[in-house]
Design an enzyme around this catalytic site. Sequence first.
Site, PDB file in Angstrom:
ATOM      1  N   CYS A  90       0.831  -1.206   0.000  1.00 52.56           N
ATOM      2  CA  CYS A  90       0.000   0.000   0.000  1.00 52.56           C
ATOM      3  C   CYS A  90       0.868   1.260   0.000  1.00 52.56           C
ATOM      4  O   CYS A  90       1.451   1.588  -1.023  1.00 52.56           O
ATOM      5  CB  CYS A  90      -1.004  -0.017   1.152  1.00 52.56           C
ATOM      6  SG  CYS A  90      -2.280   1.253   0.974  1.00 52.56           S
TER       7      CYS A  90
ATOM      8  N   HIS B 170      -3.321  -5.108   1.905  1.00 50.62           N
ATOM      9  CA  HIS B 170      -2.686  -5.325   3.209  1.00 50.62           C
ATOM     10  C   HIS B 170      -2.814  -6.769   3.680  1.00 50.62           C
ATOM     11  O   HIS B 170      -3.663  -7.053   4.539  1.00 50.62           O
ATOM     12  CB  HIS B 170      -3.342  -4.424   4.259  1.00 50.62           C
ATOM     13  CG  HIS B 170      -3.142  -2.974   4.019  1.00 50.62           C
ATOM     14  ND1 HIS B 170      -1.974  -2.322   4.321  1.00 50.62           N
ATOM     15  CD2 HIS B 170      -3.965  -2.040   3.496  1.00 50.62           C
ATOM     16  CE1 HIS B 170      -2.080  -1.046   4.003  1.00 50.62           C
ATOM     17  NE2 HIS B 170      -3.280  -0.850   3.491  1.00 50.62           N
TER      18      HIS B 170
ATOM     19  N   GLU C  29      -1.066  -8.104   5.716  1.00 51.01           N
ATOM     20  CA  GLU C  29      -0.721  -8.105   7.140  1.00 51.01           C
ATOM     21  C   GLU C  29      -1.937  -7.864   8.033  1.00 51.01           C
ATOM     22  O   GLU C  29      -1.854  -8.052   9.240  1.00 51.01           O
ATOM     23  CB  GLU C  29       0.387  -7.080   7.418  1.00 51.01           C
ATOM     24  CG  GLU C  29      -0.043  -5.612   7.442  1.00 51.01           C
ATOM     25  CD  GLU C  29      -0.142  -4.952   6.056  1.00 51.01           C
ATOM     26  OE1 GLU C  29      -0.124  -5.682   5.041  1.00 51.01           O
ATOM     27  OE2 GLU C  29      -0.252  -3.715   5.997  1.00 51.01           O
TER      28      GLU C  29
END
Lengths: 312, 229
Positions: free
Chosen positions: B89, B188, B190
């Site tokens: 991102c 994302h 994560e």
Amino acid sequence: MATSTNGAAGAQRWKEMSKPEVGDWRVKGGLAQMLKGGVIMDVVTPDQAKVAEDAGAVSVMALERVPSDIRRDGGVARMSDPDLISGIIDAVSIPVMAKARIGHFVEAQILEALGVDYCDESEVLTPADNAYHIDKWQYKMPYVCGARNIGEALRRIGEGAAMIRTKGEAGTGDIVHAVTHARQIQADIRTIENAPSEELMTLARDYGAPYELVVEVARTGKLPVVNFAAGGIATPADAALLMQIGVEGVFVGSGIFKSDNPAKMADAIVRATTHFNDPDMLAEISRGLGDAMPGIEASKIPEDQQLQTRGW
Amino acid sequence: MNVNPTPVQGQPRIGVLALQGDFAEHIHMLDLIGINAIEIRKVQQLNEIDGLIIPGGESTTIVKLLHMFDFVDDLRSHVESGMALWGTCAGMIVIARKLANPYPTPLNFIDIGVERNFFGRQVDSFEAELDIKGIEGDPMRAVFIRAPIVQDTGDDVETLAIIPAKTDGTPEQAVAVKSGRVLASSFHPELTKDTRLHSLFVTLAEEAQIDSTRRNHVSHTTEETPATV
């Protein structure tokens, strides 16, 4: 997403929304994750917003008057003029936050319509409702709310807030209440974490917090959303103090544009928030910044003039 | 939880840029696959790693901090000498060749043009299922938050994932790309529990590690380039 307006279903909705595969909650909380380690600055003009962006702010809070001016001027403080908010949205590429009065869900609807990226349901403005906060589940726009302790934080999260900040005592330049609130939330989390499971319902009752969220805190040892500090931060050392105490980022209200040299102060607070754990760097960062904002000792403010007691 | 508290001999050393953003989430994901990653706050730490992740955050802030703390030149020389790099991102914006937007000025570590906030403001953020080249099994659940997209790619850049064209005429958008050991994604991973893209990045860092071991072995008598501090 659930559209029920049954208030008792709040905690249940949190449970549903926070399941890993349900998008809305993760997308809302996710933006707060991206702000971590950053500084969110109050700005009152597009030019100030540019100064903040150039200094490395992760977001700006668009408002008509910074908290110290609201405190000085008195009167009813409301949502800012949409022209002002749109002007600031157009001026910068970083996310823009704006404040709605506690319980004023129409101001919130207007902010969402303007494309505001985060709504602060804020005690800095004059509350619109003495009993009820906004049902924050009803919006695609995420919310940040102030809290002084775990009960208040979990009530706001139960209502749908995707980010929490300490209330501190806005507009004073006195850090003492932000420190108190950050420490209180952490102390409460330790209490919950160390409690045997049969005590959690009683703790939930005592804190006035949704049981499911107390269980969640017991399981993870932290708030279920990102937690920033706000209210009285005026120097790089103040920001680093709160970061070392354990918050994940900071809001600076009056502290930047009421200081002698706003661009320099903004830059220094950004640096200090990244290197909060490095005293040598903090010493360098703190040099020659000119005067910080003129402060008001928070303990001299009568209780009925405190902002932090607004909301429940 | 599959936690590996000490670095394993021979394991690639991975750092996550910890100037601003959701670096803790990346470190947690690497932890889940047995990698003990380190937070990178100072430029000298780049000498200790085979791969670097630039996390989600605010791209204007991260670029500003990279310049402020003198990372840019060293980072460039590490990437040029083969260190693996992954931008998620904001990280993708930071490493792009050029942006469609005036801010920030990207660092040009991968030959892609990027448009910031392509899908709109926060209220337009969303999740989607993505098939990603090189990732076996089910599609990945991808979280897009004020996300950028890849507008154009150089010849040596491979597109790993796209968002398909929409019925309203919006063409397909590249959202994950790779060039050599440099990886960029608009979304994302994560923020999910799916570690497969992190595992892919670990293999890139392993290549970098093998390379640097070989290089050091061949040229161990030549003078080391002094790290600029």
